[in-house]
Design an enzyme around this catalytic site. Structure first.
Site, PDB file in Angstrom:
ATOM      1  N   HIS A 250      -6.833  -3.117  -2.074  1.00 13.45           N
ATOM      2  CA  HIS A 250      -6.572  -4.481  -2.520  1.00 13.45           C
ATOM      3  C   HIS A 250      -6.051  -4.516  -3.951  1.00 13.45           C
ATOM      4  CE1 HIS A 250      -9.258  -6.495   0.768  1.00 13.45           C
ATOM      5  NE2 HIS A 250      -8.042  -6.197   1.197  1.00 13.45           N
ATOM      6  N   HIS A 384       1.134  -3.905   8.115  1.00 16.15           N
ATOM      7  CA  HIS A 384       1.217  -3.326   6.767  1.00 16.15           C
ATOM      8  C   HIS A 384       2.397  -2.366   6.612  1.00 16.15           C
ATOM      9  CE1 HIS A 384      -2.415  -5.026   4.962  1.00 16.15           C
ATOM     10  NE2 HIS A 384      -3.002  -4.873   6.148  1.00 16.15           N
TER      11      HIS A 384
END
Length: 411
Positions: A250, A384
């Site tokens: 993150h 992703h």
């Protein structure tokens, strides 16, 4: 030079992921997608469950395929998913998107900001791709986010509500990160400043104000008043969605988003913070013994969950690529962030990408063993790697070059 510095190499990897999911992911009986494909050989292990995020990510993925001039079937596949998202996932009586379905029957109507953010992202990319109905879905998803989740006093979105919209006390940065991503895409799709301003506010509050109590690192979990809840799930270190600790992935993902935001709001702090967050991701997260980025760590870098996740490396690849465009010396050469780009691709290619089909595994252990089939309804259908391959190729096209680390005037 690694092949993944080039547009051609990235395009090859992008198509591999799309080809893994199509056509088996199209549910021509119930509608929407069958997202639960085994990551080893592609067989369908659950043909019934429809997960809001998986549906939205499928629409997003195939829309990117259209934008990248991908296979001709991408447009139909995106239309197919968007129609299901807009009609079956949508609960018209309560004005929100249902989380889980069994076929077309709702089984979990919990309202998640995370899921609604992905609907906004899907609709934005579909609008860019010219998919019918995308503009209406974009406005509807944004309206729900603003009306039900936005907390003006805190400049961030709440995380979860009951089916009838009673907010839960938990607050989290992850939903806000993906809301920021979706808002940036909505701005790119429409040119409307309201989306850019909201994305900027969220980014500022999460990555600057929200890290004051944690030495600049991104904590994941917060109280209702947006104070860091440092003991959250400390007895469940392997919690699937809300583990304790800091997540290098993150930090890298926010670095990428801040770099994208800086393209539209050229303020010094955005790139400075992006560099700091990327440095934290690799400094705290990189496993010097076995390679790869840990999933979660303590603030000193000691691993909590030492597994290596595919999405973490895909996001770090995107972040390092975008930062390499701005971190250059006087001769135009990229700084060491480009070395990280190569290192991350090498690791992913060796350990995280299925050598037969080209899809990415969800996770491996610290020593790179695969610990199971990784089955479940909350799957990651290529979002992703597709996103980050597309973002890097788009950046190369904008720079007028064919490879990272080169200059436009060098051909």
């Amino acid at each position: 030079m690694t092949v993944y510095r080039t547009r051609a190499g990235l395009r090859h990897r992008f198509r591999d992921v799309l080809n893994f999911y199509y056509p088996d992911c199209l549910d021509t009986t119930v509608g929407g997608y069958v997202a639960q494909l085994d990551e080893r050989d592609g067989h369908v292990y659950d043909a019934r469950t429809k997960h809001l995020v998986a549906t939205a990510r499928g629409v997003h993925n195939f829309s990117l395929g259209v934008l990248a001039d991908g296979p001709h079937w991408c447009e139909h596949a995106a239309e197919h998913g968007l129609q299901f998202l807009a009609t079956v996932h949508w609960d018209d009586a309560r004005r929100g998107y249902d989380w889980h379905l069994d076929g077309r029957t709702p089984t979990d109507r919990t309202r998640y900001c995370y899921g609604h953010a992905f609907v906004l992202l899907a609709a934005a990319r579909a609008l860019q791709a010219g998919i019918a109905g995308a503009r209406d879905e974009l406005e509807r998803a944004f309206g729900v986010l603003e009306e039900r989740f936005w907390e003006l006093d805190h400049g961030r979105y709440a995380a979860r509500a009951s089916p009838d919209w009673e907010l839960a006390p938990y607050r989290g940065q992850n939903a806000n990160m993906h809301a920021c991503e979706a808002l940036l895409a909505a701005y790119e799709a429409t040119g409307a400043d309201r989306f850019l301003e909201r994305a900027y506010t969220v980014a500022d509050r999460v990555t600057r104000d929200g890290t004051a109590a944690t030495d600049g690192l991104l904590w994941e979990h917060y109280t209702e008043s947006w104070e860091p809840d440092l003991s959250y799930n400390e007895d469940s270190p392997r919690h699937q969605f809300r583990p304790p600790g800091y997540q290098p992935g993150h930090h890298a993902e926010w670095a990428k988003l801040l770099a994208l935001l800086a393209e539209h709001r050229p303020e010094d702090w955005l790139l400075e913070r992006a560099r700091t967050l990327f440095d934290a991701a690799v400094d705290l997260g990189w496993d010097d013994e076995h390679g790869g980025l840990y999933y979660t760590v303590a603030d000193d870098g000691e691993p909590i969950v030492a597994d290596k996740y595919g999405w973490v490396h895909a996001e770090a690849i995107g972040a390092s690529a975008l930062l390499s465009r701005v971190d250059r010396d006087a001769d135009g050469r990229s700084a060491d962030v480009l070395e990280w780009y190569d290192r991350l691709w090498e690791y992913a290619g060796t350990h995280l990408i299925n050598p037969r089909y080209g899809n990415w595994y969800e996770r491996v252990t610290r020593e790179h063993d695969r610990d199971g089939p990784n089955h479940g309804p909350a799957v990651e259908p290529g979002y992703h790697p597709l996103t980050n391959c597309w973002l890097v190729t788009r950046a190369l096209a904008a720079d007028g070059v064919d490879a990272l680390g080169t200059r436009a005037d060098a051909g």
